[in-house]
Design a protein around this motif. Sequence first.
Motif, short mmCIF file in Angstrom:
data_model
loop_
_atom_site.label_atom_id
_atom_site.label_comp_id
_atom_site.label_asym_id
_atom_site.label_seq_id
_atom_site.Cartn_x
_atom_site.Cartn_y
_atom_site.Cartn_z
N ASP A 174 1.09 5.39 -0.08
CA ASP A 174 0.41 6.68 0.10
C ASP A 174 1.38 7.78 -0.28
N GLU B 134 -2.88 14.28 -2.95
CA GLU B 134 -2.65 13.02 -2.25
C GLU B 134 -3.14 11.87 -3.10
N ARG C 230 0.89 -1.16 0.00
CA ARG C 230 0.00 0.00 0.00
C ARG C 230 0.92 1.20 0.00
N GLU D 162 1.98 12.14 -1.03
CA GLU D 162 1.50 13.52 -0.87
C GLU D 162 2.52 14.42 -1.55
N THR E 253 -3.28 7.19 -3.26
CA THR E 253 -3.05 5.88 -2.66
C THR E 253 -3.08 4.84 -3.77
#
Length: 191
Positions: free
Chosen positions: A114, A125, A112, A116, A127
């Motif tokens: 993430d 942002e 996963r 920014e 994911t």
Amino acid sequence: MLKTLLLFLSLFACQLAYGQLTVDAKVNVGSLATGGINVQGEFVVSDRFSLTAGFGYASDGLVLQLSDPQFSFRSTMRRLRFVPEARYYLSSPESNARAKGFFIGGYGKLNRVDTETVVFGESQEGTAVRAVLGVMTGNKWITKGGVVFELNAGIGAGTLLASDLPSGESGSALGTLDLRLGLLVGYRFGR
């Protein structure tokens, strides 16, 4: 769910206490050097076969500040991963030395990611979830005191399962090729 987890942990502790379960707890020193953390538990099933569950976390950041106070750029990427492995040891088993020596195996990886990115004060942002299947090889040494040293390498192919990353980021951050290189140190419980 909590009762099931407690039951599993209790059975694991009993097996370990009675010496029927051999587990190598390891940390990837290479990841520590680059700011991440990878930990593994390798469960010895037989003299030549083991199953491993690994977890990792890494956070990378880039900050660019020019003399013009109007312009600044910041990018942060956090990666959380689960890595199961199956290994077959080709070395001849010795007494008191199960699952050691040269091995081949397969691995999976579920990431996963993430991200920014902040440019001119505006934040984007995203994911993504990525799955990988690959092959690996390596060698594991175990001292008489139970200290484990391991070198491994692997190559695999990955695919995006889901992504809402800003355009252009998914290709560079999550390509299809997956390369692994590990330098691990740990301890063997329940010889």
